[in-house]
Structures are given as C-alpha cells and as structure tokens.
Scaffold this motif. Structure first.
Motif, PDB file in Angstrom:
ATOM      1  N   ASN A  46    -117.737  48.259   9.193  1.00  0.00           N
ATOM      2  CA  ASN A  46    -118.800  48.914   9.970  1.00  0.00           C
ATOM      3  C   ASN A  46    -120.166  48.710   9.315  1.00  0.00           C
ATOM      4  O   ASN A  46    -121.157  48.436  10.000  1.00  0.00           O
ATOM      5  CB  ASN A  46    -118.522  50.408  10.116  1.00  0.00           C
ATOM      6  N   MET A  47    -120.224  48.827   7.984  1.00  0.00           N
ATOM      7  CA  MET A  47    -121.489  48.607   7.282  1.00  0.00           C
ATOM      8  C   MET A  47    -121.935  47.156   7.403  1.00  0.00           C
ATOM      9  O   MET A  47    -123.125  46.876   7.568  1.00  0.00           O
ATOM     10  CB  MET A  47    -121.356  49.002   5.807  1.00  0.00           C
ATOM     11  N   ASN A  48    -120.979  46.237   7.350  1.00  0.00           N
ATOM     12  CA  ASN A  48    -121.310  44.824   7.484  1.00  0.00           C
ATOM     13  C   ASN A  48    -121.888  44.535   8.870  1.00  0.00           C
ATOM     14  O   ASN A  48    -122.882  43.808   9.001  1.00  0.00           O
ATOM     15  CB  ASN A  48    -120.070  43.972   7.225  1.00  0.00           C
ATOM     16  N   GLU A  49    -121.305  45.108   9.911  1.00  0.00           N
ATOM     17  CA  GLU A  49    -121.830  44.945  11.276  1.00  0.00           C
ATOM     18  C   GLU A  49    -123.244  45.513  11.392  1.00  0.00           C
ATOM     19  O   GLU A  49    -124.119  44.923  12.014  1.00  0.00           O
ATOM     20  CB  GLU A  49    -120.904  45.617  12.290  1.00  0.00           C
ATOM     21  N   LEU A  50    -123.457  46.674  10.781  1.00  0.00           N
ATOM     22  CA  LEU A  50    -124.779  47.301  10.809  1.00  0.00           C
ATOM     23  C   LEU A  50    -125.817  46.414  10.130  1.00  0.00           C
ATOM     24  O   LEU A  50    -126.929  46.230  10.632  1.00  0.00           O
ATOM     25  CB  LEU A  50    -124.718  48.669  10.132  1.00  0.00           C
ATOM     26  N   LEU A  52    -125.653  43.134   9.714  1.00  0.00           N
ATOM     27  CA  LEU A  52    -125.862  41.939  10.536  1.00  0.00           C
ATOM     28  C   LEU A  52    -126.789  42.229  11.719  1.00  0.00           C
ATOM     29  O   LEU A  52    -127.672  41.431  12.038  1.00  0.00           O
ATOM     30  CB  LEU A  52    -124.525  41.392  11.021  1.00  0.00           C
ATOM     31  N   GLU A  53    -126.582  43.363  12.386  1.00  0.00           N
ATOM     32  CA  GLU A  53    -127.460  43.742  13.507  1.00  0.00           C
ATOM     33  C   GLU A  53    -128.888  43.977  13.023  1.00  0.00           C
ATOM     34  O   GLU A  53    -129.853  43.588  13.694  1.00  0.00           O
ATOM     35  CB  GLU A  53    -126.926  44.990  14.198  1.00  0.00           C
ATOM     36  N   PRO A  60    -135.243  48.087   9.776  1.00  0.00           N
ATOM     37  CA  PRO A  60    -135.243  48.414   8.342  1.00  0.00           C
ATOM     38  C   PRO A  60    -134.000  49.230   7.969  1.00  0.00           C
ATOM     39  O   PRO A  60    -133.530  50.069   8.733  1.00  0.00           O
ATOM     40  CB  PRO A  60    -136.515  49.242   8.159  1.00  0.00           C
ATOM     41  N   LEU A  61    -133.458  48.945   6.802  1.00  0.00           N
ATOM     42  CA  LEU A  61    -132.310  49.693   6.277  1.00  0.00           C
ATOM     43  C   LEU A  61    -132.653  50.195   4.880  1.00  0.00           C
ATOM     44  O   LEU A  61    -133.452  49.622   4.159  1.00  0.00           O
ATOM     45  CB  LEU A  61    -131.069  48.791   6.182  1.00  0.00           C
ATOM     46  N   ARG A  62    -131.998  51.278   4.482  1.00  0.00           N
ATOM     47  CA  ARG A  62    -132.149  51.820   3.139  1.00  0.00           C
ATOM     48  C   ARG A  62    -130.772  51.922   2.521  1.00  0.00           C
ATOM     49  O   ARG A  62    -129.852  52.477   3.099  1.00  0.00           O
ATOM     50  CB  ARG A  62    -132.800  53.190   3.189  1.00  0.00           C
ATOM     51  N   PHE A  63    -130.636  51.383   1.298  1.00  0.00           N
ATOM     52  CA  PHE A  63    -129.363  51.379   0.599  1.00  0.00           C
ATOM     53  C   PHE A  63    -129.432  52.276  -0.622  1.00  0.00           C
ATOM     54  O   PHE A  63    -130.454  52.361  -1.290  1.00  0.00           O
ATOM     55  CB  PHE A  63    -129.016  49.960   0.133  1.00  0.00           C
ATOM     56  N   THR A  64    -128.303  52.902  -0.935  1.00  0.00           N
ATOM     57  CA  THR A  64    -128.137  53.644  -2.176  1.00  0.00           C
ATOM     58  C   THR A  64    -127.010  52.989  -2.939  1.00  0.00           C
ATOM     59  O   THR A  64    -125.891  52.888  -2.448  1.00  0.00           O
ATOM     60  CB  THR A  64    -127.801  55.122  -1.911  1.00  0.00           C
ATOM     61  N   LEU A  65    -127.306  52.524  -4.146  1.00  0.00           N
ATOM     62  CA  LEU A  65    -126.324  51.827  -4.962  1.00  0.00           C
ATOM     63  C   LEU A  65    -125.782  52.748  -6.033  1.00  0.00           C
ATOM     64  O   LEU A  65    -126.508  53.563  -6.606  1.00  0.00           O
ATOM     65  CB  LEU A  65    -126.940  50.601  -5.611  1.00  0.00           C
TER      66      LEU A  65
END
Length: 66
Positions: A46-50, A52-53, A60-65
């Motif tokens: 699901n995250m991979n699809e998000l 890619l879209e 814009p996306l925000r990631f927390t590592l």
C-alpha cells in the motif's frame, strides 16, 4: 552601557544533579523511545502504491524514518 549576562551559568546553581538526571531521562523517553512500527507485506504494498501515485501526480509526501 552594556549588561554582561552569564547565560546558562546563572541557572546551574539552582539545579540539583538529581533534577538534571531526571530531566535528561524524561527528554530521552519523550522523544527517543518511540517504538518501531511492525509493517507487514500488505502495508508495504500500500505504501509503495502511494509513493508511485505521488511520483506520477507530483503530490508531496512526508516520511518518518526509524
């Protein structure tokens, strides 16, 4: 006329070593002891699809590592 301020030095006499230790412990627990989430394979898909879209449509996306 300038005022000479000692900065943080003036506050050190008010703090006991026990207080400093507990404050450091509290800050560490509050900000650094966040458990790492368990992500299963479906959530990864699901995250991979998000991602890619977002790349395709320039969202814009925000990631927390962890």
């Amino acid at each position: 006329m300038t005022i000479r301020d000692r900065g943080n030095i003036k506050w050190t006499s008010l703090m006991l070593p026990e207080h400093v230790k507990e404050l450091r412990k509290y800050i560490h627990e509050e900000y650094y002891d966040i458990p790492e989430p368990n992500v299963d394979e479906q959530q990864m898909d699901n995250m991979n699809e998000l991602i890619l879209e977002a790349m395709e449509f320039h969202f814009p996306l925000r990631f927390t590592l962890y």
